[in-house]
Design an enzyme around this catalytic site. Structure first.
Site, mmCIF file in Angstrom:
data_model
loop_
_atom_site.group_PDB
_atom_site.id
_atom_site.type_symbol
_atom_site.label_atom_id
_atom_site.label_comp_id
_atom_site.label_asym_id
_atom_site.label_seq_id
_atom_site.Cartn_x
_atom_site.Cartn_y
_atom_site.Cartn_z
ATOM 1 N N PHE A 9 0.820 -1.209 0.000
ATOM 2 C CA PHE A 9 0.000 0.000 0.000
ATOM 3 C C PHE A 9 0.856 1.263 0.000
ATOM 4 O O PHE A 9 1.742 1.431 0.846
ATOM 5 C CB PHE A 9 -0.876 0.058 1.255
ATOM 6 C CG PHE A 9 -2.189 -0.656 1.146
ATOM 7 C CD1 PHE A 9 -3.319 -0.007 0.676
ATOM 8 C CD2 PHE A 9 -2.295 -1.983 1.533
ATOM 9 C CE1 PHE A 9 -4.537 -0.661 0.603
ATOM 10 C CE2 PHE A 9 -3.511 -2.654 1.461
ATOM 11 C CZ PHE A 9 -4.635 -1.993 0.991
ATOM 12 N N ASP A 10 0.554 2.156 -0.920
ATOM 13 C CA ASP A 10 1.024 3.533 -0.801
ATOM 14 C C ASP A 10 0.317 4.156 0.405
ATOM 15 O O ASP A 10 -0.727 3.662 0.849
ATOM 16 C CB ASP A 10 0.682 4.291 -2.092
ATOM 17 C CG ASP A 10 0.971 5.773 -1.995
ATOM 18 O OD1 ASP A 10 2.105 6.135 -1.618
ATOM 19 O OD2 ASP A 10 0.055 6.572 -2.271
ATOM 20 N N LEU A 11 0.862 5.261 0.916
ATOM 21 C CA LEU A 11 0.271 5.883 2.101
ATOM 22 C C LEU A 11 -0.509 7.155 1.765
ATOM 23 O O LEU A 11 -1.719 7.226 1.967
ATOM 24 C CB LEU A 11 1.371 6.193 3.123
ATOM 25 C CG LEU A 11 0.901 6.743 4.477
ATOM 26 C CD1 LEU A 11 -0.033 5.763 5.174
ATOM 27 C CD2 LEU A 11 2.106 7.051 5.364
#
Length: 233
Positions: A9-11
């Site tokens: 996951f990107d944040l």
């Protein structure tokens, strides 16, 4: 069985609302200099900031140059000269303190996914700032590890970044991994460079101007469940 068991996951602007964090921090910076915050200034700074991070992605600037130059260019546009590093420290302190607002449903989706998948964070942000925001948001317990470009030594979308991630994750199988993020130039291109499937989180329905494409496109995070179980959207 889920099609993917490792989710990367990107944040920012995927799980955490960076736009809200950016505006809160910029408002504090402008107030410090006696400047009234306006929608036009928010838009101007956001454009400058985004352009500098994209230069980092293309390896045209170092991280420290991005952090400093973005403020110097912004204040130059206002006719002011500032020390970019000093302003950046003030700005990032504000982001760390106030920038942990989650998108609606993000925590619930992550909590549910963590029951059947291994979750990891992949971000180009600043280590100290990102770690604080993760903990304050309540997200951190659901992620096995957090990969931040400052630690890795490379940034998304570089293949070396994702090679490092794969080497650090036990029993990593790229064919069973999925990158989930909002940035075409960072997350989706990174997956394209590294032969890892990608899911573009695109809540605003933006068009894709690039030659590469994500394997999936979603408008809501809970649609990830349908991808994992091969159900139609």
């Amino acid at each position: 069985m889920n099609r993917y068991h490792t989710l990367l996951f990107d944040l920012d602007d995927t799980l955490l609302d960076f736009g809200k964090a950016e505006q809160t921090a910029l408002r504090k910076v402008l107030s410090h200099f006696g400047i009234e915050a306006t929608p036009e200034l928010f838009q101007r700074y956001s454009k400058i900031n985004r352009a500098h991070w994209e230069m980092l992605e293309r390896n045209e600037l170092s991280k420290n140059e991005v952090l400093s130059y973005r403020h110097e260019r912004f204040f130059e546009s206002l006719g002011k000269e500032v020390d970019g590093a000093t302003v950046d420290q003030f700005y990032r302190n504000a982001v760390a303190e106030h920038g942990h607002h989650l998108f609606d449903g993000a925590l619930e989706v992550v909590e549910e996914l963590s029951r059947t998948c291994r979750l990891f964070i992949i971000t180009n942000g600043v280590k100290e700032t990102q770690q604080k925001r993760l903990h304050r948001s309540g997200l951190r317990p659901y992620f096995s590890e957090v990969f931040i470009s400052e630690d890795v030594g490379y940034q998304k979308p570089m293949k070396a970044f994702f090679d490092h991630v794969g080497a650090r994750i036990a029993d990593f199988d790229s064919s069973r991994a999925l990158i989930i993020g909002d940035s075409l130039t960072s997350d989706i291109k990174g997956g394209h460079n590294s032969n890892i499937d990608t899911c573009w989180y695109n809540p605003l329905g933006k068009s894709n101007p690039f030659s590469f494409s994500p394997h999936y496109e979603i408008k809501q995070l809970n649609e990830i469940h349908q991808i994992l179980t091969n159900r139609p959207f």
